[in-house]
Design a protein around this motif. Structure first.
Motif, mmCIF file in Angstrom:
data_model
loop_
_atom_site.group_PDB
_atom_site.id
_atom_site.type_symbol
_atom_site.label_atom_id
_atom_site.label_comp_id
_atom_site.label_asym_id
_atom_site.label_seq_id
_atom_site.Cartn_x
_atom_site.Cartn_y
_atom_site.Cartn_z
ATOM 1 N N THR A 66 39.461 44.611 35.845
ATOM 2 C CA THR A 66 39.403 44.679 37.083
ATOM 3 C C THR A 66 40.775 44.696 37.725
ATOM 4 O O THR A 66 41.802 44.569 37.112
ATOM 5 N N ASP A 67 40.621 44.370 39.117
ATOM 6 C CA ASP A 67 41.809 44.289 39.814
ATOM 7 C C ASP A 67 42.807 43.102 39.503
ATOM 8 O O ASP A 67 43.873 43.036 39.621
ATOM 9 N N ARG A 68 42.149 42.065 38.833
ATOM 10 C CA ARG A 68 43.010 40.943 38.405
ATOM 11 C C ARG A 68 43.743 41.199 37.072
ATOM 12 O O ARG A 68 44.813 40.856 37.141
ATOM 13 N N PRO A 71 46.170 46.062 39.131
ATOM 14 C CA PRO A 71 46.244 46.215 40.797
ATOM 15 C C PRO A 71 45.495 47.630 41.118
ATOM 16 O O PRO A 71 45.023 47.863 42.264
ATOM 17 N N ARG A 72 45.740 48.481 40.233
ATOM 18 C CA ARG A 72 45.526 49.969 40.501
ATOM 19 C C ARG A 72 43.996 50.084 40.134
ATOM 20 O O ARG A 72 43.429 51.195 40.082
ATOM 21 N N SER A 73 43.290 49.077 39.713
ATOM 22 C CA SER A 73 41.957 49.397 39.122
ATOM 23 C C SER A 73 40.794 49.601 40.192
ATOM 24 O O SER A 73 41.151 49.042 41.528
ATOM 25 N N HIS A 74 39.823 50.468 40.299
ATOM 26 C CA HIS A 74 38.978 50.723 41.362
ATOM 27 C C HIS A 74 37.704 49.668 41.109
ATOM 28 O O HIS A 74 36.565 49.781 41.691
ATOM 29 N N MET A 76 36.626 45.437 41.163
ATOM 30 C CA MET A 76 37.249 44.126 41.614
ATOM 31 C C MET A 76 36.255 43.230 41.585
ATOM 32 O O MET A 76 34.895 43.362 41.422
#
Length: 111
Positions: A66-68, A71-74, A76
């Motif tokens: 995830t974004d954690r 940061p570029r993950s879609h 969250m």
């Protein structure tokens, strides 16, 4: 595309159990979703426990990034424990989001 969710709950007793502490319990379960490519989606999962449990998601047995983590993950991880997709991915260049998802809540008493 079908996204499924299921929950597995195991209780493990701790040696230093405080009377007010309790193992995690899922209070809002994920449900099956059918989502079009490129559209947003949310897989709901809400857990309670004391201390507050941490929530992780797994897709087809592998931990979901995830974004954690990136940061570029879609994807969250929301404060409630739900998994939010900014857009559903399905293509040759990236791993598709289609699959079976599992929400796992943990604290020191179990999962």
């Amino acid at each position: 595309m079908k996204i499924s969710g299921y929950i597995h709950l195991d209780l493990i007793s701790g040696s230093r159990l405080r009377q007010e502490d309790y193992a995690p319990r899922i209070v809002e379960h994920p449900s099956d979703l059918i989502v079009s490519k490129g559209e947003p989606a949310t897989l709901n999962c809400k857990a309670e426990g004391r201390p507050n449990p941490t929530v992780e998601w797994y897709k087809d047995g592998e931990r979901v990034e995830t974004d954690r983590d990136n940061p570029r993950s879609h994807r969250m991880l929301l404060p409630s424990g739900s998994l939010f997709f900014l857009r559903i991915v399905h293509g040759r260049r990236s791993k598709p989001d289609e699959g079976s998802y599992v929400c796992v809540a943990r604290n020191y008493l179990g999962e």
